[in-house]
Design a protein around this motif. Structure first.
Motif, PDB file in Angstrom:
ATOM      1  N   VAL A  72       0.858  -1.187   0.000  1.00 41.90           N
ATOM      2  CA  VAL A  72       0.000   0.000   0.000  1.00 41.90           C
ATOM      3  C   VAL A  72       0.895   1.239   0.000  1.00 41.90           C
ATOM      4  O   VAL A  72       1.821   1.324   0.799  1.00 41.90           O
ATOM      5  CB  VAL A  72      -0.937  -0.024   1.226  1.00 41.90           C
ATOM      6  N   PRO A  73       0.642   2.194  -0.917  1.00 42.11           N
ATOM      7  CA  PRO A  73       1.643   3.218  -1.215  1.00 42.11           C
ATOM      8  C   PRO A  73       1.712   4.399  -0.251  1.00 42.11           C
ATOM      9  O   PRO A  73       2.427   5.351  -0.519  1.00 42.11           O
ATOM     10  CB  PRO A  73       1.227   3.704  -2.606  1.00 42.11           C
ATOM     11  N   ASP A  74       0.973   4.370   0.837  1.00 36.15           N
ATOM     12  CA  ASP A  74       1.132   5.446   1.816  1.00 36.15           C
ATOM     13  C   ASP A  74       0.803   4.901   3.202  1.00 36.15           C
ATOM     14  O   ASP A  74       0.426   3.740   3.342  1.00 36.15           O
ATOM     15  CB  ASP A  74       0.247   6.654   1.455  1.00 36.15           C
ATOM     16  N   THR A  75       0.934   5.741   4.206  1.00 36.98           N
ATOM     17  CA  THR A  75       0.718   5.264   5.573  1.00 36.98           C
ATOM     18  C   THR A  75      -0.634   5.711   6.126  1.00 36.98           C
ATOM     19  O   THR A  75      -0.893   5.580   7.316  1.00 36.98           O
ATOM     20  CB  THR A  75       1.845   5.787   6.499  1.00 36.98           C
ATOM     21  N   ASP A  76      -1.489   6.189   5.241  1.00 30.81           N
ATOM     22  CA  ASP A  76      -2.820   6.642   5.654  1.00 30.81           C
ATOM     23  C   ASP A  76      -3.608   5.472   6.256  1.00 30.81           C
ATOM     24  O   ASP A  76      -3.757   4.429   5.628  1.00 30.81           O
ATOM     25  CB  ASP A  76      -3.550   7.187   4.411  1.00 30.81           C
ATOM     26  N   ARG A  77      -4.127   5.676   7.473  1.00 27.51           N
ATOM     27  CA  ARG A  77      -4.872   4.603   8.126  1.00 27.51           C
ATOM     28  C   ARG A  77      -6.178   4.269   7.415  1.00 27.51           C
ATOM     29  O   ARG A  77      -6.752   3.186   7.602  1.00 27.51           O
ATOM     30  CB  ARG A  77      -5.187   4.988   9.574  1.00 27.51           C
ATOM     31  N   ALA A  78      -6.654   5.209   6.602  1.00 24.90           N
ATOM     32  CA  ALA A  78      -7.895   4.958   5.861  1.00 24.90           C
ATOM     33  C   ALA A  78      -7.748   3.767   4.919  1.00 24.90           C
ATOM     34  O   ALA A  78      -8.723   3.097   4.585  1.00 24.90           O
ATOM     35  CB  ALA A  78      -8.283   6.199   5.063  1.00 24.90           C
ATOM     36  N   ARG A  79      -6.499   3.468   4.520  1.00 19.75           N
ATOM     37  CA  ARG A  79      -6.265   2.317   3.630  1.00 19.75           C
ATOM     38  C   ARG A  79      -6.668   1.006   4.296  1.00 19.75           C
ATOM     39  O   ARG A  79      -7.133   0.087   3.641  1.00 19.75           O
ATOM     40  CB  ARG A  79      -4.787   2.233   3.233  1.00 19.75           C
ATOM     41  N   VAL A  80      -6.432   0.928   5.602  1.00 18.09           N
ATOM     42  CA  VAL A  80      -6.810  -0.290   6.327  1.00 18.09           C
ATOM     43  C   VAL A  80      -8.314  -0.483   6.230  1.00 18.09           C
ATOM     44  O   VAL A  80      -8.810  -1.567   5.887  1.00 18.09           O
ATOM     45  CB  VAL A  80      -6.348  -0.222   7.797  1.00 18.09           C
ATOM     46  N   THR A  81      -9.061   0.589   6.484  1.00 23.20           N
ATOM     47  CA  THR A  81     -10.520   0.505   6.398  1.00 23.20           C
ATOM     48  C   THR A  81     -10.946   0.105   4.988  1.00 23.20           C
ATOM     49  O   THR A  81     -11.829  -0.738   4.808  1.00 23.20           O
ATOM     50  CB  THR A  81     -11.141   1.868   6.783  1.00 23.20           C
ATOM     51  N   GLU A  82     -10.297   0.704   3.986  1.00 21.19           N
ATOM     52  CA  GLU A  82     -10.637   0.339   2.600  1.00 21.19           C
ATOM     53  C   GLU A  82     -10.412  -1.150   2.351  1.00 21.19           C
ATOM     54  O   GLU A  82     -11.212  -1.816   1.699  1.00 21.19           O
ATOM     55  CB  GLU A  82      -9.795   1.148   1.606  1.00 21.19           C
ATOM     56  N   MET A  83      -9.308  -1.656   2.875  1.00 23.30           N
ATOM     57  CA  MET A  83      -9.027  -3.083   2.677  1.00 23.30           C
ATOM     58  C   MET A  83     -10.079  -3.951   3.375  1.00 23.30           C
ATOM     59  O   MET A  83     -10.504  -4.975   2.842  1.00 23.30           O
ATOM     60  CB  MET A  83      -7.619  -3.424   3.181  1.00 23.30           C
ATOM     61  N   LEU A  84     -10.519  -3.536   4.556  1.00 22.69           N
ATOM     62  CA  LEU A  84     -11.520  -4.321   5.290  1.00 22.69           C
ATOM     63  C   LEU A  84     -12.853  -4.372   4.542  1.00 22.69           C
ATOM     64  O   LEU A  84     -13.652  -5.271   4.772  1.00 22.69           O
ATOM     65  CB  LEU A  84     -11.752  -3.726   6.687  1.00 22.69           C
ATOM     66  N   HIS A  85     -13.082  -3.397   3.684  1.00 22.93           N
ATOM     67  CA  HIS A  85     -14.368  -3.342   2.975  1.00 22.93           C
ATOM     68  C   HIS A  85     -14.237  -3.752   1.505  1.00 22.93           C
ATOM     69  O   HIS A  85     -15.162  -3.549   0.730  1.00 22.93           O
ATOM     70  CB  HIS A  85     -14.967  -1.939   3.088  1.00 22.93           C
ATOM     71  N   ALA A  86     -13.111  -4.332   1.144  1.00 25.35           N
ATOM     72  CA  ALA A  86     -12.860  -4.637  -0.271  1.00 25.35           C
ATOM     73  C   ALA A  86     -13.406  -6.014  -0.669  1.00 25.35           C
ATOM     74  O   ALA A  86     -12.707  -6.825  -1.264  1.00 25.35           O
ATOM     75  CB  ALA A  86     -11.365  -4.530  -0.562  1.00 25.35           C
ATOM     76  N   GLN A  87     -14.665  -6.254  -0.350  1.00 21.47           N
ATOM     77  CA  GLN A  87     -15.316  -7.504  -0.762  1.00 21.47           C
ATOM     78  C   GLN A  87     -15.261  -7.666  -2.270  1.00 21.47           C
ATOM     79  O   GLN A  87     -15.603  -6.733  -3.000  1.00 21.47           O
ATOM     80  CB  GLN A  87     -16.800  -7.459  -0.409  1.00 21.47           C
ATOM     81  N   GLY A  88     -14.849  -8.846  -2.719  1.00 17.24           N
ATOM     82  CA  GLY A  88     -14.815  -9.099  -4.150  1.00 17.24           C
ATOM     83  C   GLY A  88     -13.506  -8.655  -4.787  1.00 17.24           C
ATOM     84  O   GLY A  88     -13.166  -9.089  -5.875  1.00 17.24           O
ATOM     85  N   GLN A  89     -12.768  -7.780  -4.097  1.00 18.15           N
ATOM     86  CA  GLN A  89     -11.478  -7.354  -4.627  1.00 18.15           C
ATOM     87  C   GLN A  89     -10.336  -8.035  -3.867  1.00 18.15           C
ATOM     88  O   GLN A  89      -9.330  -8.405  -4.440  1.00 18.15           O
ATOM     89  CB  GLN A  89     -11.354  -5.829  -4.536  1.00 18.15           C
TER      90      GLN A  89
END
Lengths: 418, 418
Positions: free
Chosen positions: B181-198
């Motif tokens: 993941v190309p940055d340290t933004d914590r929002a990326r973690v949330t995005e990953m948790l919601h990446a159903q199907g991806q």
């Protein structure tokens, strides 16, 4: 008269299910077998009472003739249910099987042993027999189950489950191994979806909207398929006669099941000769066909198939047809529109078949066979609690073996880790 | 200089991961082997650049000496990483294995074949080598992986992953098979948790709060353990010498790993003689012991163990001790306080051992061995991406075999379903 031992509070019911799991998960195969035979016998013995409960449901039922027929229980249908339970009883024990065993250089012997999963939750809106089948499969595999059937079959399911509980108790197992949610409040479904740690696995069975909702909202792991958007691909090296027979069966044997083919993919090289023959066959069987531009260039009378038609699970005498370029084109189409259920290739060319089977990401891939064979019974599982299009744990038909997980047993003689 | 091919947008990055998965999932074992050898070589070749990136992280790091040590890369540690990748390369290919095959009465041949899972997401806050190990295990098993490491090791992980991507490209495989993941933004973690199907599977590794958050919030299936609250039970038929050696190792070999024993259960019948000896051993190793009322009746100098102590994963030189009544008492204690990770019984009594191993619901159960053996390396898996205490798909150490799922291949000669 069957005893009504149902627990009114869902939290208490889940606690009872866990306690029942602790007992059935370590019970002997003989005891689980006996319970299933007692259940078959209770279903027969209490026929009058069960049919009476079913009449209550039918009195309030509203729907078309097919819906009412699915809901209706008869003496024959109860007999069929009892026989299905006996067939499940006769399956080999799936619990305690040594799946792998190896010895480490330090002498530790590691065994991978099949073990029941825990408390299964099942939310279904299908015929009442689905609940009895599911209960029998869970008992066979040492699991407890909590059933939430459709409100239209509430009394039937409650009555059937009282018979199941009687059978369990007669075999000395806890009645709470199988429980039915004690009311038709929709809030119970939400509670089940959030019962992390109390329910170990949810299996929804029913229409796409129910299953999709469960998949999206559940905090508990889910095994299910929301859709069976299955494809049959007729490759350029297919024999026409086989393609005709398999295609007709894959679509029209029972168009409403999840393993029915919804889209026919035809290799461009043979489309001009095969398409008219296949469509004539399908028309003769009462199937309405739609085609993409390439198909309509060959057969201008075909209705056009839109982008959304290729994304539609028809579950009916309807078929989308696309012309594709070889195995690669077929795989690309399936990757784009498929639901990960079942895909088939018809060809005499082994290399093409192998490449197709590796190239599609679906749970079940077939070579020269009808997609309608995607079924626990047809796989030899003796029944199925559902079909999974997920990627983890179990894929395709879910039978008693798939209702187990495993533990590792490590046997040593005092080894310590350096 | 390693090429920076990282994609800045997480959605685009996940799309690239899926496309890479479509390639690596059907790649040959030889090609995946070559990629791993190329990665090992790139890690060695670009040592200076990787250590430079690590210095950037260290320059901003704040924490105690142990934390800084875990974060620090050295020439030797890079060498160890490269060797770990080579060991994973040398493992047998886990993909395309025929797990079962049978023929149906109608002639259909059904094969269950192992297949990669898809796109794995890994969220970790451990040492930088964890990311390299995970990448190597995923490549070996034909999966793509998206890594989200801790922000404290951001530059190290980015640099290591550039080396991994170079190795992949040198072997003709897509670099995007492994992405960070190309940055340290914590929002990326949330995005990953919601990446159903991806993302098909999430593997969190780190402290209890991280893992618990992922387990509770994720819409994507998760394999993980939030805690390793492991128990060692010394049964009345244990040999004292074995009990001493195994208990000391299970607690004190490395008190901070998840397979370390946190609670010692002692059979009431032998407690008066065994307890003083075992506690003396543990004290000599620097372990602080707490006991329940029964233990303190035998050894009044023990500090008291509270209810919450028995629910605590110490990960330190701390031990809770409870006196229990036989196998049944031990199993009841573990069912109440355990985290489903690893439990051991020390006994010479086979019946007691079998009953214990069946009676606890944990992923790994051991007889006369240290709980610290719960480890992918010790199991012979050649590495592990984590340890799972869930009930589905994989339990215990997760190695390359557990990073596969299966498909059914059905071969016919034109069968249609009656």
């Amino acid at each position: 008269m069957l005893e009504d031992a149902s627990i009114r509070d869902l939290t208490a019911l889940m606690t009872a299910a866990r306690a029942a799991y602790d007992v059935i998960s370590v019970s002997s195969a003989a005891q689980r077998h006996e319970a299933l035979m007692e259940i078959a016998s209770a279903l027969r013995k209490h026929e009058a009472e069960i049919l009476e409960a079913n009449k209550l449901d039918l009195a309030h039922a509203e729907g078309n003739a097919a819906f009412l027929d699915r809901l209706t229980l008869t003496s024959q249908r109860l007999q069929d249910m009892a026989e299905a339970v006996e067939r499940i009883a006769a399956l080999p024990d799936p619990v305690g099987k040594v799946m792998q065993e190896w010895t480490r250089p330090n002498g530790l012997v590691i065994r991978q042993v099949s073990t029941p999963i825990g408390v299964i939750g099942m939310i279904f809106e299908s015929r009442p027999n689905v609940g009895v089948d599911a209960a029998a499969l869970c008992i066979k595999s040492g699991n407890a189950i909590i059933l939430r059937g459709g409100s239209e079959s509430f009394h039937s399911t409650q009555s059937l489950m009282r018979a199941v509980q009687q059978g369990l108790r007669h075999a000395g197992l806890p009645g709470a191994t199988v429980q039915s949610v004690p009311d038709t409040d929709r809030a119970r479904v939400t509670e089940m979806l959030h019962a992390q740690g109390q329910i170990d696995l949810l299996i929804p069975r029913g229409g796409k909207s129910l299953v999709t909702r469960v998949m999206q909202e559940s905090r508990v792991p889910v095994l299910a398929h929301a859709e069976g958007l299955c494809h049959s691909f007729v490759h350029q090296d297919a024999r026409l006669e086989m393609a005709r027979a398999v295609t007709a069966n894959a679509k029209m044997r029972r168009p409403g099941i999840c393993g029915a083919t919804e889209t026919l993919l035809l290799d461009r090289a043979i489309a001009p000769t095969f398409l008219p023959v296949l469509v004539t066959d399908l028309h003769a069987l009462g199937c309405h066909c739609r085609g993409d531009a390439a198909a309509r260039a060959i057969l201008p009378t075909l209705d056009p198939a839109s982008e959304s038609d290729f994304a539609t699970e028809w579950l009916d005498a309807e078929l989308s047809i696309a012309i594709v370029d070889g195995v690669e084109g077929a795989c690309a189409h399936i990757r784009r529109y498929g639901s990960g259920h079942t895909e088939a290739i018809i060809t005499e060319n082994e290399a093409a078949a192998e490449s197709f089977m590796r190239g599609v990401p679906s749970a079940v891939v077939m070579w020269n066979a009808s997609t309608q064979f995607c079924d626990g019974g047809e796989f030899g599982f003796g029944g199925e609690i559902g079909i999974s299009t997920g990627r983890l744990h179990a894929r395709g038909p879910v039978g008693v073996a798939q209702l187990t997980t495993y533990r590792y047993e490590v046997r040593g003689d005092g080894q310590t880790r350096p």
